[in-house]
Design a protein around this motif. Sequence first.
Motif, PDB file in Angstrom:
ATOM      1  N   PRO A 196       0.860  -1.419   0.239  1.00 12.07           N
ATOM      2  CA  PRO A 196       0.092  -0.066   0.116  1.00 12.07           C
ATOM      3  C   PRO A 196       0.770   1.326  -0.053  1.00 12.07           C
ATOM      4  O   PRO A 196       2.003   1.377   0.405  1.00 12.07           O
ATOM      5  CB  PRO A 196      -0.842  -0.036   1.152  1.00 12.07           C
ATOM      6  CG  PRO A 196       0.074  -0.894   2.120  1.00 12.07           C
ATOM      7  CD  PRO A 196       0.994  -1.968   1.419  1.00 12.07           C
ATOM      8  N   PHE A 197       0.256   2.409  -0.373  1.00 17.94           N
ATOM      9  CA  PHE A 197       0.976   3.531  -0.279  1.00 17.94           C
ATOM     10  C   PHE A 197       1.404   4.236   0.892  1.00 17.94           C
ATOM     11  O   PHE A 197       2.490   4.534   1.459  1.00 17.94           O
ATOM     12  CB  PHE A 197      -0.114   4.632  -0.964  1.00 17.94           C
ATOM     13  CG  PHE A 197       0.394   6.323  -0.915  1.00 17.94           C
ATOM     14  CD1 PHE A 197       1.401   6.380  -1.848  1.00 17.94           C
ATOM     15  CD2 PHE A 197       0.133   7.253  -0.064  1.00 17.94           C
ATOM     16  CE1 PHE A 197       2.202   7.834  -1.851  1.00 17.94           C
ATOM     17  CE2 PHE A 197       0.659   8.287  -0.022  1.00 17.94           C
ATOM     18  CZ  PHE A 197       1.566   8.747  -0.886  1.00 17.94           C
ATOM     19  N   LEU A 198       0.486   3.891   2.182  1.00 19.83           N
ATOM     20  CA  LEU A 198       0.907   4.005   3.310  1.00 19.83           C
ATOM     21  C   LEU A 198       0.715   2.654   4.244  1.00 19.83           C
ATOM     22  O   LEU A 198      -0.424   2.240   4.413  1.00 19.83           O
ATOM     23  CB  LEU A 198      -0.186   5.308   4.051  1.00 19.83           C
ATOM     24  CG  LEU A 198       0.312   5.621   5.551  1.00 19.83           C
ATOM     25  CD1 LEU A 198       1.725   6.149   5.801  1.00 19.83           C
ATOM     26  CD2 LEU A 198      -0.728   6.486   6.051  1.00 19.83           C
ATOM     27  N   ARG A 199       1.637   2.161   4.788  1.00 16.69           N
ATOM     28  CA  ARG A 199       1.583   0.938   5.271  1.00 16.69           C
ATOM     29  C   ARG A 199       0.824   1.049   6.828  1.00 16.69           C
ATOM     30  O   ARG A 199       1.150   1.941   7.566  1.00 16.69           O
ATOM     31  CB  ARG A 199       2.989   0.361   5.708  1.00 16.69           C
ATOM     32  CG  ARG A 199       3.687  -0.169   4.348  1.00 16.69           C
ATOM     33  CD  ARG A 199       4.829  -0.828   4.725  1.00 16.69           C
ATOM     34  NE  ARG A 199       5.707  -1.039   3.308  1.00 16.69           N
ATOM     35  CZ  ARG A 199       5.475  -2.049   2.623  1.00 16.69           C
ATOM     36  NH1 ARG A 199       4.315  -2.869   3.143  1.00 16.69           N
ATOM     37  NH2 ARG A 199       6.164  -2.230   1.562  1.00 16.69           N
ATOM     38  N   PRO A 200      -0.407   0.323   7.309  1.00 13.29           N
ATOM     39  CA  PRO A 200      -0.901   0.524   8.515  1.00 13.29           C
ATOM     40  C   PRO A 200       0.041   0.232   9.687  1.00 13.29           C
ATOM     41  O   PRO A 200      -0.266   0.703  10.547  1.00 13.29           O
ATOM     42  CB  PRO A 200      -2.056  -0.383   8.479  1.00 13.29           C
ATOM     43  CG  PRO A 200      -2.235  -0.712   7.000  1.00 13.29           C
ATOM     44  CD  PRO A 200      -0.903  -0.611   6.250  1.00 13.29           C
ATOM     45  N   GLN A 201       0.961  -0.644   9.398  1.00 16.87           N
ATOM     46  CA  GLN A 201       1.966  -1.090  10.546  1.00 16.87           C
ATOM     47  C   GLN A 201       2.537   0.135  11.106  1.00 16.87           C
ATOM     48  O   GLN A 201       3.272   0.198  12.157  1.00 16.87           O
ATOM     49  CB  GLN A 201       3.064  -2.065   9.954  1.00 16.87           C
ATOM     50  CG  GLN A 201       2.479  -3.515   9.669  1.00 16.87           C
ATOM     51  CD  GLN A 201       1.913  -3.511   8.490  1.00 16.87           C
ATOM     52  OE1 GLN A 201       1.806  -2.528   7.603  1.00 16.87           O
ATOM     53  NE2 GLN A 201       1.213  -4.542   7.857  1.00 16.87           N
ATOM     54  N   LEU A 202       2.698   1.317  10.392  1.00 15.68           N
ATOM     55  CA  LEU A 202       3.208   2.677  10.773  1.00 15.68           C
ATOM     56  C   LEU A 202       2.711   2.861  12.089  1.00 15.68           C
ATOM     57  O   LEU A 202       3.172   3.855  12.935  1.00 15.68           O
ATOM     58  CB  LEU A 202       3.628   3.667   9.974  1.00 15.68           C
ATOM     59  CG  LEU A 202       4.358   3.542   8.712  1.00 15.68           C
ATOM     60  CD1 LEU A 202       4.195   4.573   7.724  1.00 15.68           C
ATOM     61  CD2 LEU A 202       5.755   3.430   9.355  1.00 15.68           C
ATOM     62  N   LEU A 204       1.694   1.350  14.524  1.00 16.96           N
ATOM     63  CA  LEU A 204       2.234   0.729  15.715  1.00 16.96           C
ATOM     64  C   LEU A 204       3.596   1.333  16.121  1.00 16.96           C
ATOM     65  O   LEU A 204       3.763   1.042  17.553  1.00 16.96           O
ATOM     66  CB  LEU A 204       2.542  -0.860  15.312  1.00 16.96           C
ATOM     67  CG  LEU A 204       1.142  -1.452  15.065  1.00 16.96           C
ATOM     68  CD1 LEU A 204       1.707  -2.896  14.638  1.00 16.96           C
ATOM     69  CD2 LEU A 204       0.016  -1.690  15.995  1.00 16.96           C
ATOM     70  N   ASP A 205       4.040   2.252  15.512  1.00 19.61           N
ATOM     71  CA  ASP A 205       5.286   2.852  15.970  1.00 19.61           C
ATOM     72  C   ASP A 205       4.642   4.064  16.699  1.00 19.61           C
ATOM     73  O   ASP A 205       4.007   5.064  16.645  1.00 19.61           O
ATOM     74  CB  ASP A 205       5.935   3.454  14.702  1.00 19.61           C
ATOM     75  CG  ASP A 205       7.533   4.034  15.402  1.00 19.61           C
ATOM     76  OD1 ASP A 205       7.157   5.406  15.515  1.00 19.61           O
ATOM     77  OD2 ASP A 205       8.379   3.463  15.239  1.00 19.61           O
ATOM     78  N   GLY A 211       3.068  11.666  16.766  1.00 13.37           N
ATOM     79  CA  GLY A 211       3.078  12.644  16.191  1.00 13.37           C
ATOM     80  C   GLY A 211       1.627  12.990  15.220  1.00 13.37           C
ATOM     81  O   GLY A 211       1.286  14.042  14.904  1.00 13.37           O
ATOM     82  N   LEU A 212       0.809  11.904  15.085  1.00 14.19           N
ATOM     83  CA  LEU A 212      -0.413  12.005  14.426  1.00 14.19           C
ATOM     84  C   LEU A 212      -1.319  12.758  15.460  1.00 14.19           C
ATOM     85  O   LEU A 212      -2.294  13.522  14.668  1.00 14.19           O
ATOM     86  CB  LEU A 212      -0.928  10.715  13.888  1.00 14.19           C
ATOM     87  CG  LEU A 212      -0.152  10.094  12.801  1.00 14.19           C
ATOM     88  CD1 LEU A 212      -0.835   8.687  12.175  1.00 14.19           C
ATOM     89  CD2 LEU A 212      -0.257  11.020  11.309  1.00 14.19           C
ATOM     90  N   VAL A 213      -1.159  12.688  16.671  1.00 15.85           N
ATOM     91  CA  VAL A 213      -2.094  13.018  17.380  1.00 15.85           C
ATOM     92  C   VAL A 213      -1.509  14.488  18.092  1.00 15.85           C
ATOM     93  O   VAL A 213      -2.363  15.425  17.957  1.00 15.85           O
ATOM     94  CB  VAL A 213      -2.011  12.226  18.707  1.00 15.85           C
ATOM     95  CG1 VAL A 213      -2.903  12.919  19.919  1.00 15.85           C
ATOM     96  CG2 VAL A 213      -2.667  11.105  18.670  1.00 15.85           C
TER      97      VAL A 213
END
Length: 267
Positions: A196-202, A204-205, A211-213
């Motif tokens: 995928p373009f953006l891996r959902p596993q990210l 979990l980091d 950073g997203l919050v």
Amino acid sequence: VQTCALPICWLADRFGRRAVMLWCVTGFSVSTLLCGTATTLEALVAYRIAQGALGAPITPLSQAIILNAFPRHQHALATAVWGMGVVVGPIIGPTLGGFMAEAYNWRWVFFMILPVCIVSVLGIWIFITESQSDRNNRLDWTGFLALAVAIGSLQLMLDRGERLDWFNSLEIIVEASLAAIGFYIFVVHSFTSSDPFLRPQLLLDRNFALGLVFGPTEILLVLAVLVLIFGASKIPMLARGLGAGIRNFKGELGKPADPDVEADPKE
């Protein structure tokens, strides 16, 4: 224009960070010069779009180059210095640009950037080494286009919604629908695609998730401060209006209920 920064990782991996950075800064410099020489509003808008599209990848790509150039134990220091430049630039730019526009004309708002652009191009050419490129790296076009359409439609909806009376406008309904469909396709494709373009596993980091919050939260706080400052500037006007209203109200209390009946002066 912000969606132009989304495939920057793919571009850097495929063509090399130095090459992409050099082309972006050079294109940004040329579009800045064209903005200053524009003779019509349509041309100025077109050059500004090109300036934003070529300038959008510079910030994330420069951070990747900084982190790659320094050892891991110096990442905090390097990121702090880099962050100072990112924050100080938008502060000095409008101030100096306003002075130049007042002293000369609006074209110098763009012309004053050109010396910095030339120095930046020379610095990239001399100091940045080429990273290893992977010509076989492919971009997930489905995920990229879905996310680009979703973000673009959402931003248009939020920008134009107030002026068009929100969902009473067909344009806002179309933009909201495109945003919802785009996000749905992006999420489903991200969890079902093998690459995928953006891996959902990210997610979990821990650092990435935080950073997203905190990133959007910081932006909301900055915007809230601007709203409070604007509201504070209206306090004297509101105070004068409130005082006039209280005086009128007190004056009305002194009048008799029946206008034909005069108040007794002894009372």
